[in-house]
Design a protein around this motif. Sequence first.
Motif, mmCIF file in Angstrom:
data_model
loop_
_atom_site.group_PDB
_atom_site.id
_atom_site.type_symbol
_atom_site.label_atom_id
_atom_site.label_comp_id
_atom_site.label_asym_id
_atom_site.label_seq_id
_atom_site.Cartn_x
_atom_site.Cartn_y
_atom_site.Cartn_z
ATOM 1 N N ASP A 235 -21.023 -4.423 -2.100
ATOM 2 C CA ASP A 235 -20.077 -5.537 -2.109
ATOM 3 C C ASP A 235 -19.610 -5.858 -0.696
ATOM 4 O OD1 ASP A 235 -20.199 -5.922 -4.823
ATOM 5 O OD2 ASP A 235 -18.513 -4.585 -5.257
ATOM 6 N N GLU A 236 -19.406 -4.813 0.101
ATOM 7 C CA GLU A 236 -19.008 -5.021 1.495
ATOM 8 C C GLU A 236 -20.112 -5.752 2.255
ATOM 9 O OE1 GLU A 236 -18.215 -2.409 5.570
ATOM 10 O OE2 GLU A 236 -18.518 -1.404 3.654
ATOM 11 N N THR A 237 -21.351 -5.333 2.019
ATOM 12 C CA THR A 237 -22.476 -5.989 2.679
ATOM 13 C C THR A 237 -22.557 -7.460 2.292
ATOM 14 O OG1 THR A 237 -23.754 -3.936 2.808
ATOM 15 C CG2 THR A 237 -24.990 -5.995 2.918
ATOM 16 N N ARG A 238 -22.385 -7.739 1.010
ATOM 17 C CA ARG A 238 -22.433 -9.136 0.540
ATOM 18 C C ARG A 238 -21.341 -9.968 1.209
ATOM 19 N NH1 ARG A 238 -19.326 -11.406 -2.780
ATOM 20 N NH2 ARG A 238 -18.592 -9.413 -3.673
ATOM 21 N N ARG A 239 -20.123 -9.442 1.239
ATOM 22 C CA ARG A 239 -19.011 -10.181 1.854
ATOM 23 C C ARG A 239 -19.253 -10.405 3.346
ATOM 24 N NH1 ARG A 239 -15.969 -6.717 -1.548
ATOM 25 N NH2 ARG A 239 -15.626 -5.283 0.199
ATOM 26 N N THR A 240 -19.778 -9.377 4.000
ATOM 27 C CA THR A 240 -20.047 -9.499 5.436
ATOM 28 C C THR A 240 -21.084 -10.567 5.707
ATOM 29 O OG1 THR A 240 -19.495 -7.172 5.814
ATOM 30 C CG2 THR A 240 -20.817 -8.274 7.498
ATOM 31 N N LEU A 241 -22.153 -10.575 4.923
ATOM 32 C CA LEU A 241 -23.215 -11.559 5.135
ATOM 33 C C LEU A 241 -22.742 -12.973 4.825
ATOM 34 C CD1 LEU A 241 -26.262 -9.549 3.731
ATOM 35 C CD2 LEU A 241 -25.841 -10.176 6.107
ATOM 36 N N GLU A 242 -21.851 -13.106 3.870
ATOM 37 C CA GLU A 242 -21.285 -14.430 3.578
ATOM 38 C C GLU A 242 -20.410 -14.906 4.737
ATOM 39 O OE1 GLU A 242 -19.296 -13.828 -0.103
ATOM 40 O OE2 GLU A 242 -21.121 -14.033 -1.325
ATOM 41 N N MET A 243 -19.661 -13.966 5.341
ATOM 42 C CA MET A 243 -18.832 -14.315 6.493
ATOM 43 C C MET A 243 -19.701 -14.728 7.676
ATOM 44 S SD MET A 243 -15.969 -11.944 8.405
ATOM 45 C CE MET A 243 -15.441 -11.373 6.780
ATOM 46 N N VAL A 244 -20.789 -14.001 7.872
ATOM 47 C CA VAL A 244 -21.712 -14.320 8.969
ATOM 48 C C VAL A 244 -22.297 -15.714 8.782
ATOM 49 C CG1 VAL A 244 -23.938 -13.717 9.980
ATOM 50 C CG2 VAL A 244 -22.252 -11.926 9.515
ATOM 51 N N GLU A 245 -22.621 -16.051 7.545
ATOM 52 C CA GLU A 245 -23.172 -17.376 7.263
ATOM 53 C C GLU A 245 -22.178 -18.467 7.649
ATOM 54 O OE1 GLU A 245 -26.141 -18.817 3.811
ATOM 55 O OE2 GLU A 245 -24.151 -18.257 3.096
ATOM 56 N N GLU A 246 -20.886 -18.238 7.389
ATOM 57 C CA GLU A 246 -19.852 -19.197 7.766
ATOM 58 C C GLU A 246 -19.720 -19.311 9.281
ATOM 59 O OE1 GLU A 246 -17.981 -21.339 5.849
ATOM 60 O OE2 GLU A 246 -19.519 -20.730 4.412
ATOM 61 N N LEU A 247 -19.801 -18.184 9.976
ATOM 62 C CA LEU A 247 -19.732 -18.215 11.436
ATOM 63 C C LEU A 247 -20.893 -19.005 12.013
ATOM 64 C CD1 LEU A 247 -18.746 -14.516 12.233
ATOM 65 C CD2 LEU A 247 -17.289 -16.536 12.412
ATOM 66 N N ALA A 248 -22.072 -18.803 11.449
ATOM 67 C CA ALA A 248 -23.251 -19.524 11.937
ATOM 68 C C ALA A 248 -23.062 -21.031 11.802
ATOM 69 C CB ALA A 248 -24.494 -19.059 11.171
ATOM 70 N N LYS A 249 -22.406 -21.445 10.731
ATOM 71 C CA LYS A 249 -22.197 -22.873 10.495
ATOM 72 C C LYS A 249 -21.101 -23.453 11.398
ATOM 73 C CE LYS A 249 -23.459 -22.760 5.576
ATOM 74 N NZ LYS A 249 -22.924 -22.894 4.188
ATOM 75 N N ASN A 250 -20.035 -22.670 11.625
ATOM 76 C CA ASN A 250 -18.828 -23.229 12.219
ATOM 77 C C ASN A 250 -18.551 -22.841 13.669
ATOM 78 O OD1 ASN A 250 -18.178 -24.397 9.682
ATOM 79 N ND2 ASN A 250 -17.286 -22.461 8.998
ATOM 80 N N GLU A 251 -19.164 -21.757 14.162
ATOM 81 C CA GLU A 251 -18.806 -21.289 15.501
ATOM 82 C C GLU A 251 -19.973 -21.174 16.474
ATOM 83 O OE1 GLU A 251 -16.182 -17.962 15.856
ATOM 84 O OE2 GLU A 251 -15.100 -18.433 14.002
ATOM 85 N N VAL A 252 -21.161 -20.956 15.982
ATOM 86 C CA VAL A 252 -22.300 -20.773 16.880
ATOM 87 C C VAL A 252 -22.810 -22.138 17.332
ATOM 88 C CG1 VAL A 252 -24.598 -19.797 17.151
ATOM 89 C CG2 VAL A 252 -22.916 -18.633 15.690
ATOM 90 N N PRO A 253 -22.837 -22.409 18.651
ATOM 91 C CA PRO A 253 -23.304 -23.711 19.132
ATOM 92 C C PRO A 253 -24.750 -23.981 18.723
ATOM 93 C CG PRO A 253 -22.180 -22.505 20.876
ATOM 94 C CD PRO A 253 -22.381 -21.542 19.757
ATOM 95 N N GLU A 254 -25.043 -25.222 18.477
ATOM 96 C CA GLU A 254 -26.397 -25.604 18.099
ATOM 97 C C GLU A 254 -27.378 -25.224 19.200
ATOM 98 O OE1 GLU A 254 -28.911 -29.577 16.654
ATOM 99 O OE2 GLU A 254 -26.754 -29.690 17.056
ATOM 100 N N GLY A 255 -28.493 -24.615 18.807
ATOM 101 C CA GLY A 255 -29.522 -24.244 19.764
ATOM 102 C C GLY A 255 -29.319 -22.902 20.428
ATOM 103 N N VAL A 256 -28.191 -22.227 20.143
ATOM 104 C CA VAL A 256 -27.920 -20.914 20.732
ATOM 105 C C VAL A 256 -28.225 -19.835 19.693
ATOM 106 C CG1 VAL A 256 -26.144 -19.385 21.668
ATOM 107 C CG2 VAL A 256 -26.154 -21.812 22.275
ATOM 108 N N PRO A 257 -29.086 -18.862 20.006
ATOM 109 C CA PRO A 257 -29.335 -17.779 19.052
ATOM 110 C C PRO A 257 -28.050 -17.029 18.738
ATOM 111 C CG PRO A 257 -30.981 -17.775 20.800
ATOM 112 C CD PRO A 257 -29.907 -18.744 21.223
ATOM 113 N N MET A 258 -27.859 -16.719 17.474
ATOM 114 C CA MET A 258 -26.615 -16.071 17.082
ATOM 115 C C MET A 258 -26.402 -14.750 17.808
ATOM 116 S SD MET A 258 -25.133 -15.235 13.276
ATOM 117 C CE MET A 258 -23.359 -15.444 13.030
ATOM 118 N N ALA A 259 -27.460 -13.989 18.013
ATOM 119 C CA ALA A 259 -27.331 -12.696 18.687
ATOM 120 C C ALA A 259 -26.779 -12.869 20.097
ATOM 121 C CB ALA A 259 -28.679 -11.983 18.728
ATOM 122 N N GLN A 260 -27.276 -13.859 20.827
ATOM 123 C CA GLN A 260 -26.775 -14.101 22.180
ATOM 124 C C GLN A 260 -25.320 -14.567 22.130
ATOM 125 O OE1 GLN A 260 -29.383 -16.738 24.321
ATOM 126 N NE2 GLN A 260 -31.195 -15.484 23.945
#
Length: 305
Positions: A235-260
């Motif tokens: 359940d923790e893993t699921r919640r974490t991955l859902e949070m990551v998906e939101e960050l990818a949509k809302n905070e990671v600039p377009e064209g920038v790899p999420m890891a960087q």
Amino acid sequence: MKYRKLGKTGMDVSVIGMGTWQFGGEWGRDYTQPEVDAIFDKARETGINLIDTAECYGDHLSEEFIGRATEKDRENWVLATKFGHKFHDLYERTRHFSADDVRRQLEDSLRALRTDYIDLYQMHTGVGEEFDNDELWTMLDKQKQEGKIRHIGLSIGKKEDSYQTKRAADTGAESIQVIYNRLDRSPEEDVLPSAEEQHLGVLARVPMASGYLSGKYKPGAEFADNDVRHRHDKDETRRTLEMVEELAKNEVPEGVPMAQWALAWCLKHQAVTTVIPGCKNPEQVASNAAAADLDMVSGNHPQSV
């Protein structure tokens, strides 16, 4: 690559370092020396000079790989290792923090790393009486005087992170290593401000949240039994991955790899000296190093961090 002073040590360290837990066999694969050498060749090429390891990443196994990879140009590297945990098997360790035990660990680490000195020798999440041990710190100070250790640091855990950071000067420590990433900002409350006040160098470990912020995993992802992440509650893993998906949509600039983005996000905090992500191959080393050129203030790239 960019470099920052590691607190009061005076050492210039690359803002992107390299964590090496993976070389001990607990990231789902075993390494050969040629594979490790190729990773270090890429680190040289990109300007990475800070290497973080521990005697319990394998039974000094990670240190042995590193020692063979760096012995030809040892003076160009800042080698940081840790003491206090003895590896027995995957995810199985015992704790050893007495002055005599740590002295033996130090000698074993020096042999494994094929060096006469360790640049940064860090207590590995010691707690309670393990930390409040004058005999231990006196012994380590003597090792500094003998030239076997250049600087002492603390790799702190969750339970006593604020207490130990505030006590750093009492131990002779000049740096702290702490879990800090976009998913875990708790060090911003006490630890990072205290480090700034004391002019401690800060190594941010797990900056990609054990790979969750690498951008490779979507909700529903599962991990192999020999992968450290398999131990996480589903359940923790699921919640974490859902949070990551939101960050990818809302905070990671377009064209920038999420890891960087995740690495550069840590570096924008003025207390953080360097981040120490792990890597599995030379391509990941190059990708990590490129994060040094992201400008997280304006959102543009490449610029100064």
